[in-house]
Design a protein around this motif. Structure first.
Motif, short mmCIF file in Angstrom:
data_model
loop_
_atom_site.label_atom_id
_atom_site.label_comp_id
_atom_site.label_asym_id
_atom_site.label_seq_id
_atom_site.Cartn_x
_atom_site.Cartn_y
_atom_site.Cartn_z
N ILE A 30 -20.10 54.57 -82.82
CA ILE A 30 -20.63 55.67 -82.00
C ILE A 30 -20.69 55.27 -80.53
N PHE A 31 -20.77 53.96 -80.28
CA PHE A 31 -20.83 53.49 -78.89
C PHE A 31 -19.53 53.74 -78.14
N LEU A 32 -18.42 53.90 -78.84
CA LEU A 32 -17.18 54.31 -78.19
C LEU A 32 -17.35 55.70 -77.58
N GLY A 33 -17.94 56.61 -78.34
CA GLY A 33 -18.20 57.95 -77.82
C GLY A 33 -19.18 57.94 -76.67
N VAL A 34 -20.19 57.07 -76.77
CA VAL A 34 -21.16 56.92 -75.67
C VAL A 34 -20.45 56.44 -74.42
N PHE A 35 -19.55 55.46 -74.57
CA PHE A 35 -18.80 54.95 -73.42
C PHE A 35 -17.95 56.05 -72.78
N VAL A 36 -17.28 56.84 -73.61
CA VAL A 36 -16.44 57.93 -73.09
C VAL A 36 -17.31 58.94 -72.34
N GLY A 37 -18.46 59.30 -72.91
CA GLY A 37 -19.35 60.24 -72.25
C GLY A 37 -19.89 59.73 -70.93
N LEU A 38 -20.27 58.45 -70.90
CA LEU A 38 -20.75 57.86 -69.64
C LEU A 38 -19.64 57.81 -68.60
N ASN A 39 -18.43 57.51 -69.03
CA ASN A 39 -17.30 57.47 -68.10
C ASN A 39 -17.02 58.86 -67.54
N LEU A 40 -17.11 59.88 -68.38
CA LEU A 40 -16.91 61.25 -67.90
C LEU A 40 -18.00 61.65 -66.90
N ALA A 41 -19.24 61.25 -67.19
CA ALA A 41 -20.34 61.58 -66.28
C ALA A 41 -20.16 60.87 -64.94
N GLN A 42 -19.82 59.59 -64.96
CA GLN A 42 -19.66 58.88 -63.69
C GLN A 42 -18.47 59.42 -62.91
N SER A 43 -17.41 59.85 -63.61
CA SER A 43 -16.27 60.40 -62.88
C SER A 43 -16.62 61.74 -62.24
N GLY A 44 -17.56 62.46 -62.85
CA GLY A 44 -18.02 63.71 -62.24
C GLY A 44 -18.80 63.48 -60.96
N PHE A 45 -19.56 62.39 -60.93
CA PHE A 45 -20.34 62.07 -59.73
C PHE A 45 -19.52 61.36 -58.66
N THR A 46 -18.64 60.44 -59.07
CA THR A 46 -17.93 59.61 -58.10
C THR A 46 -16.51 60.08 -57.81
N ASN A 47 -16.00 61.01 -58.62
CA ASN A 47 -14.62 61.50 -58.48
C ASN A 47 -13.60 60.38 -58.68
N PHE A 48 -13.94 59.38 -59.50
CA PHE A 48 -13.03 58.30 -59.85
C PHE A 48 -12.91 58.22 -61.36
#
Length: 67
Positions: A30-48
């Motif tokens: 499940i931590f793979l999904g958590v990682f993907v979600g966190l990466n999507l959230a950070q890309s929304g804030f940082t545009n990277f």
């Protein structure tokens, strides 16, 4: 296919794969999904987005998937 569409498809598939692996193999997947979600959230804030950067270098056409 544009960079945005590929990123959305890969992220969605990774979350679904994470859920399936967590159910059938081991709950820690499940931590793979958590990682993907966190990466999507950070890309929304940082545009990277690392995947978008890689796809652009490979010559995939840029564009919006939702226009």
């Amino acid at each position: 296919m544009t960079v945005d569409r590929i990123v959305h498809i890969v992220a969605g598939l990774m979350v679904l794969i994470s859920i399936a692996l967590a159910h059938f193999v081991h709950p820690n997947w499940i931590f793979l999904g958590v990682f993907v979600g966190l990466n999507l959230a950070q890309s929304g804030f940082t545009n990277f987005c690392p995947l978008a950067s890689i796809l652009k270098r490979l010559g995939v056409q840029e564009g919006s998937c939702c226009s």
